[in-house]
Design a protein around this motif. Sequence first.
Motif, short mmCIF file in Angstrom:
data_model
loop_
_atom_site.label_atom_id
_atom_site.label_comp_id
_atom_site.label_asym_id
_atom_site.label_seq_id
_atom_site.Cartn_x
_atom_site.Cartn_y
_atom_site.Cartn_z
N ARG A 127 8.40 3.63 10.36
CA ARG A 127 7.96 4.99 9.27
C ARG A 127 8.07 4.44 8.48
O ARG A 127 7.41 4.16 7.59
CB ARG A 127 8.05 6.23 10.14
N GLU A 128 8.87 3.61 8.33
CA GLU A 128 9.50 2.46 6.36
C GLU A 128 8.79 1.49 6.66
O GLU A 128 8.10 1.57 5.90
CB GLU A 128 10.68 1.49 7.09
N LEU A 129 7.60 0.76 7.90
CA LEU A 129 7.16 -0.36 7.76
C LEU A 129 5.14 0.10 7.17
O LEU A 129 4.91 -0.21 6.06
CB LEU A 129 6.79 -0.68 9.39
N VAL A 130 4.96 1.44 7.57
CA VAL A 130 4.25 2.20 7.07
C VAL A 130 4.03 2.59 6.34
O VAL A 130 3.41 2.25 5.13
CB VAL A 130 3.38 3.00 8.24
N GLN A 136 2.21 -1.23 -0.35
CA GLN A 136 1.77 -2.05 -0.85
C GLN A 136 0.25 -2.45 -1.22
O GLN A 136 -1.04 -2.93 -2.48
CB GLN A 136 2.08 -3.18 -0.76
N LEU A 137 -0.81 -1.02 -0.28
CA LEU A 137 -2.30 -1.10 -0.57
C LEU A 137 -2.71 -0.57 -1.66
O LEU A 137 -3.26 -0.84 -2.31
CB LEU A 137 -2.42 -0.56 0.87
N ALA A 138 -1.63 -0.22 -2.32
CA ALA A 138 -1.91 1.10 -3.43
C ALA A 138 -2.23 0.40 -4.34
O ALA A 138 -2.40 0.11 -5.46
CB ALA A 138 -0.77 2.09 -3.44
N ALA A 139 -0.78 -0.40 -4.44
CA ALA A 139 -0.46 -0.96 -5.28
C ALA A 139 -1.80 -2.76 -5.45
O ALA A 139 -1.84 -2.45 -6.40
CB ALA A 139 0.79 -2.17 -5.78
N ALA A 192 -1.96 12.41 6.01
CA ALA A 192 -2.28 13.30 7.40
C ALA A 192 -0.93 13.19 8.34
O ALA A 192 -0.87 14.16 8.62
CB ALA A 192 -3.67 12.98 8.00
N TYR A 193 -0.54 11.98 8.88
CA TYR A 193 0.18 11.75 9.35
C TYR A 193 1.52 11.69 9.17
O TYR A 193 2.42 11.62 9.71
CB TYR A 193 0.38 10.74 10.57
N GLY A 194 1.54 12.51 8.19
CA GLY A 194 3.27 12.21 7.50
C GLY A 194 3.87 10.83 7.20
O GLY A 194 4.92 10.80 6.86
N PHE A 195 3.89 9.79 7.19
CA PHE A 195 4.07 8.65 6.56
C PHE A 195 4.50 9.00 5.39
O PHE A 195 5.13 7.61 4.75
CB PHE A 195 3.24 7.73 7.13
N ILE A 196 3.03 8.83 4.35
CA ILE A 196 3.31 9.74 3.08
C ILE A 196 3.53 10.34 2.26
O ILE A 196 2.27 11.13 2.96
CB ILE A 196 2.41 7.49 1.93
#
Length: 233
Positions: A127-130, A136-139, A192-196
């Motif tokens: 979960r931390e990796l995702v 990083q993708l948002a940045a 949707a899967y609760g990672f963020i």
Amino acid sequence: MAANGKMHDIRVPDLAEVSAEYRQAVEQRGRLRARIAELEREENDLLDRLRRAQTVSARDAQALAILGRTEEADTAVREGRSAGRLGEVRTELAATRRALELHEPELQAARREASRRVCETVAPGYRELVARMAEQLAALAETHRTYQRLVDALEGGDVMWTGHMRPMMPTFLGGAFDRQGRVARWLAEAVAYGFIQSVPEELAWPPPAPATLRGTYKRVRDAVKGGGGASSA
């Protein structure tokens, strides 16, 4: 995560390490497969021996012995034993193959339970990796939008910029302002899967309402919930 911010590889325990049942089931499968291979080799050897030999009945073998033709008699006896052994091998081989088939559901059940335990162990790191990829993708998406605004400004000013600077459009990301592009869809799935918790506003779909309309929307929702309606002048 290391002190310098670099992620360490996550160790994935072996299934047999977390489940004695799975380890025993795998060992049992190994024994069955080894026995099948052994029986198949013996079956092939017996078939080859019988193909090369001349079949002699037990009575003829006894007759050859009476005549003193002991070598032929011994060969006939060995061939008879080979034929009998071939039947035994084939019977055991069929039973062992069936045992392997019957063992497979037990093995898969143990595998599922062991897999669940492994996933419980690595889930926090996963979960931390995702979450970190999402950050990083948002940045990266924000940098992409800034780059696109610069390119738009250059082209809007009729600047012949490509002859002086190499265009480096990250087309693999999709459109910089595409709310349904690859990055936006990936981030939406992570939410949707609760990672963020949320997608950056610039990538959210549907787009957020302008600030001037949000108050109106809220008043309408409150009126509907309260059972009231808009009054006419």
